[in-house]
Write an enzyme that holds these catalytic residues in place. Structure first.
Site, PDB file in Angstrom:
ATOM      1  N   THR A 109       0.734  -1.360   0.049  1.00  0.00           N
ATOM      2  CA  THR A 109       0.084  -0.095  -0.005  1.00  0.00           C
ATOM      3  C   THR A 109       0.927   1.206   0.028  1.00  0.00           C
ATOM      4  OG1 THR A 109      -1.774  -1.205   0.906  1.00  0.00           O
ATOM      5  CG2 THR A 109      -1.743   1.344   1.023  1.00  0.00           C
ATOM      6  N   THR A 115       1.285  -4.335   4.249  1.00  0.00           N
ATOM      7  CA  THR A 115       0.847  -4.922   5.574  1.00  0.00           C
ATOM      8  C   THR A 115       0.222  -6.207   5.773  1.00  0.00           C
ATOM      9  OG1 THR A 115      -1.325  -3.796   5.516  1.00  0.00           O
ATOM     10  CG2 THR A 115       0.575  -2.573   6.411  1.00  0.00           C
TER      11      THR A 115
END
Length: 331
Positions: free
Chosen positions: A15, A97
């Protein structure tokens, strides 16, 4: 010479360098399959020049859920090489993540170095409103270049919070405070003014139990989650697929259903190493007399997917159940 610390930056994707369809695309941005150009993270954050001499190290970028064992092996070898050449004060790895905690755990088990290795990610894409990637990266570079972080092993840094790689886990799907160390807490923080405070030293986080060379040969080890009514079908399928080990994510303090337990016993009888873990977010599994008699090892306080990594590395060294248990207990 600038007098600033020299930090290597390895960008693996995630991300933190993803680009959404718009500034309001904070949830479905992965579907655009768009990223910042190579070097885009550094170019968008000139403030890094005030805290460190950052050197970009080329690496393939992808969503973290697409990583393979081969990618892990290459990443670990790259980190080991950078740590050994004496040119860097620290290493930062940007990472998605979703599986950041798995990669951090793997590196902590295989990398031996006193310079800080810091994994960092973001919960919002690079072009999204309230994107957290830039400040997370800034703080990670500060941490990696600091004297305070030396000797602490592999670290995870998001939302100004520092975790030991052995403890960190993702606890939220969208919140920027998505990482925690349940039952243990963080090692410390990097504050808004750049002050770094690490309140304690993790006992084993900086002590690797395996070598980088062990990663490439990691055999198949599957995780089977327990729930009400679960039978042995998934366990039997794992055995049929050639698993060398199975991690049972049992209920409570490590309790699979009776049907799962029967299938695990059958798997152990065929030479598959069974590790009893728990689906509960914190706490260890105690090795009861019945578990020991059934030739099951138990996981210390780690997530089932982390136990999978440890078991896959351990079974390459030995098939002796008691030796494997000693190895797991030391992590």
């Amino acid at each position: 010479m600038s007098g600033l610390p020299r930090v290597a930056l390895i960008s693996t994707g995630g991300t933190i360098d993803a680009v959404g369809a718009s500034r309001l695309d904070l949830a479905w941005y992965t579907e655009t399959k768009d990223r910042l150009p190579d070097g885009g993270l550094l170019a968008a954050l000139p403030e890094l020049e005030t805290v460190a001499d950052v050197v970009q190290v080329p690496f393939v970028r992808m969503p973290s859920y697409a990583l393979s064992t081969a990618d892990w092996s290459l990443l670990a070898a790259t980190v080991r090489e950078l740590a050994a050449d004496g040119m860097y004060d620290g290493i930062v790895i940007t990472h998605g993540t979703n599986t950041l905690e798995e990669t951090a755990f793997l590196l902590s088990l295989t990398i031996s170095t006193r310079i800080p290795v810091v994994l960092v990610g973001a919960m919002r894409p690079a072009n999204g409103l309230g994107s957290d990637g830039a400040v997370n990266l800034l703080q990670a570079v500060r941490l990696a270049g600091s004297a305070q972080a030396r000797g602490h092993g592999v670290l995870v840094m998001l939302n100004d919070t520092v975790f030991a790689a052995r403890d960190a886990t993702k606890t939220a799907t969208f919140r920027v405070n998505a990482f925690a160390a349940p039952g243990l807490g963080p090692l410390g923080h990097v504050d808004a003014d750049g002050e770094i405070r690490l309140s304690h030293l993790h006992a084993t986080n900086a002590i690797p139990a395996f070598d980088v060379g062990d990663i490439a040969g990691m055999p198949r080890v599957d995780v089977v989650l327990s729930y009400v009514g679960a039978d042995g079908a998934l366990i039997e399928a794992a055995v049929g697929a050639g698993a060398r080990g199975i991690v049972s994510a049992g209920t409570g303090a490590g309790r699979p259903t009776p049907a799962e337990s029967d299938a695990l016993d059958a798997a152990a009888a065929q030479g598959v190493v069974v590790c009893q873990s728990t689906r509960v977010q914190s706490g260890r599994v105690s090795r009861s007399p019945a578990m020991k008699a059934a030739r099951r090892v138990t996981a210390p306080a780690m997530a089932p997917w982390q136990a999978r990594i440890a078991l896959a590395l351990a079974v390459q060294r030995t098939d002796d159940i008691e030796e494997i248990q000693i190895t797991l207990d030391a992590l």
